[in-house]
Design a protein around this motif. Structure first.
Motif, mmCIF file in Angstrom:
data_model
loop_
_atom_site.group_PDB
_atom_site.id
_atom_site.type_symbol
_atom_site.label_atom_id
_atom_site.label_comp_id
_atom_site.label_asym_id
_atom_site.label_seq_id
_atom_site.Cartn_x
_atom_site.Cartn_y
_atom_site.Cartn_z
ATOM 1 N N SER A 48 30.361 -74.852 -44.057
ATOM 2 C CA SER A 48 31.462 -75.626 -43.497
ATOM 3 C C SER A 48 31.918 -75.078 -42.140
ATOM 4 N N PRO A 50 31.738 -73.702 -38.106
ATOM 5 C CA PRO A 50 31.150 -74.301 -36.908
ATOM 6 C C PRO A 50 29.700 -73.860 -36.694
ATOM 7 N N VAL A 51 28.916 -74.748 -36.117
ATOM 8 C CA VAL A 51 27.489 -74.509 -35.894
ATOM 9 C C VAL A 51 27.251 -74.078 -34.448
ATOM 10 N N THR A 127 23.687 -82.326 -36.334
ATOM 11 C CA THR A 127 24.975 -82.959 -36.637
ATOM 12 C C THR A 127 24.878 -83.819 -37.895
ATOM 13 N N LYS A 132 28.300 -82.479 -39.106
ATOM 14 C CA LYS A 132 29.208 -81.996 -38.067
ATOM 15 C C LYS A 132 29.353 -83.065 -36.990
ATOM 16 N N ARG A 133 30.526 -83.153 -36.441
ATOM 17 C CA ARG A 133 30.722 -84.083 -35.329
ATOM 18 C C ARG A 133 30.079 -83.548 -34.064
ATOM 19 N N ILE A 135 28.382 -79.590 -32.169
ATOM 20 C CA ILE A 135 27.972 -78.198 -32.325
ATOM 21 C C ILE A 135 28.169 -77.477 -30.995
ATOM 22 N N SER A 159 30.552 -79.236 -28.618
ATOM 23 C CA SER A 159 31.959 -78.839 -28.525
ATOM 24 C C SER A 159 32.202 -77.922 -27.339
#
Length: 347
Positions: A48, A50-51, A127, A132-133, A135, A159
């Motif tokens: 969960s 951040p990537v 994503t 994820k929205r 990375i 991001s």
């Protein structure tokens, strides 16, 4: 009183419940990207989180084969993705013939456009796959060329972009480096290097071997003036410590460098020749962070700072790292971690 006690008891269990819900991820596999299978590893203690997609330098200098000494501690806060880019490491080995010849090099070109498209396709996959929205991107040296191109082309996927040893205009940087090491060699009365530099002459070159020889002189002076990374960082993970992987890394490194430098005799055009971010890379739609080694000769601070000053972005920051040259050391890793946490609003 009883209700208060039960509430306190319940609250005491919440952190443990949240910890128990953390779902680790550990994937190592080939993924179809740009029409070929490419090697990607994904790891983290909690998927969960951040990537971060790391873009290795070189091109050809893959990161996936190393133990977790460099970025392993990041896995508690992030999901880390390493990618053996087209022409490098296990991706090279998967797609190259058993016997690699000059004909294969010439008939299978690497281009900046294709590599950028590969990176964007991988980001799209990540994503979707990791839900994820967006990375984060961390690119080093050649990886900073790829990272900047990807961030500029598809800001909706990212991001933040953290460029380390950021390439601005490669050939301007190489000429600056040639002049810098010439002056250093002169001051040091280093006749061997002076003779080599005189024979080579200033770049750009039409022969990849000449660029390689200049790189060796540059690295010599960077080593003299910087703090190195611990040798333990470059220990191979056991799964990669074998003859086939070693051969694929070696051949991929040669192949990638040939297309990075260009070689006129073989009709090979340099990928770096098309990179000039002062011309077409000044407007980012995402936050950017540039991490610059103070002793970096190859991508010198004079050029990266001039570029940073002209860049327009929602948020930007420039960090000059004392004791660091073009590559990684502990101070660089610390600066990268601080940058990622700051840009992603993490503590």
């Amino acid at each position: 009183m009883k209700q208060t006690f039960l509430l306190i008891l319940l609250l005491s269990f919440i952190p443990r419940m949240l910890t128990a819900q953390a779902k680790p991820i550990q994937e190592e596999k080939f993924i179809k990207i740009g029409g070929i299978e490419q090697w990607v590893t994904i790891s983290g203690e909690d998927q969960s989180k951040p990537v971060i997609l790391f873009l290795h330098g070189g091109p050809g200098s893959t990161m996936s084969q190393y133990d977790d000494a460099i970025y392993g501690s990041w896995k508690k806060d992030f999901v880390l993705v390493y990618w053996d880019q087209r022409g490098a490491g296990r991706t090279f080995g998967r797609n190259a013939p058993e016997i690699v010849t000059e004909d294969y090099w010439m008939e299978t070109p690497l281009t900046l456009e294709q590599m950028t498209a590969d990176g964007v396709e991988l980001a799209e996959y990540l994503t979707r796959h990791l839900v994820k929205r967006k990375i984060a991107l961390v690119g080093t040296s050649w990886g900073s060329v790829l990272g900047a191109k990807m961030a500029l082309a598809r800001p909706d996927l990212f991001s933040a972009y953290i460029g380390h040893s950021q390439v601005v205009n490669f050939y301007e940087g190489l000429t600056h480096a040639y002049n810098s090491v010439s002056a250093m060699a002169q001051n040091a009365k280093d006749q061997e290097s002076l003779d080599k530099l005189k024979t080579l002459g200033p770049p750009p070159y039409e022969d990849a071997r000449k660029e390689g020889q200049l790189m060796r002189v540059i690295k010599k002076y960077e080593r003299q003036n910087s703090i190195p990374a611990p040798a333990s960082w470059w220990k191979l993970a056991s799964a990669y410590d074998n003859e086939k992987d070693a051969k694929d890394r070696y051949n991929g490194d040669d192949y990638s460098f040939l297309y990075s430098a260009g070689h006129k005799k073989m009709g090979i055009k340099s990928m770096m020749a098309g990179a000039n971010f002062m011309k077409d890379g000044l407007h980012y739609k995402i936050p950017v962070f540039f991490i610059q080694g103070e002793e970096d000769i190859l991508t010198p601070k004079e050029l990266t700072k001039a570029y940073f000053d002209k860049v327009k972005a929602p948020k930007k920051e420039y960090v000059l790292v004392p004791g660091a040259a073009h590559g990684h050391n502990q101070a660089v890793i610390d600066a990268q971690l601080k940058a990622v946490k700051k840009l992603l609003n993490l503590r």
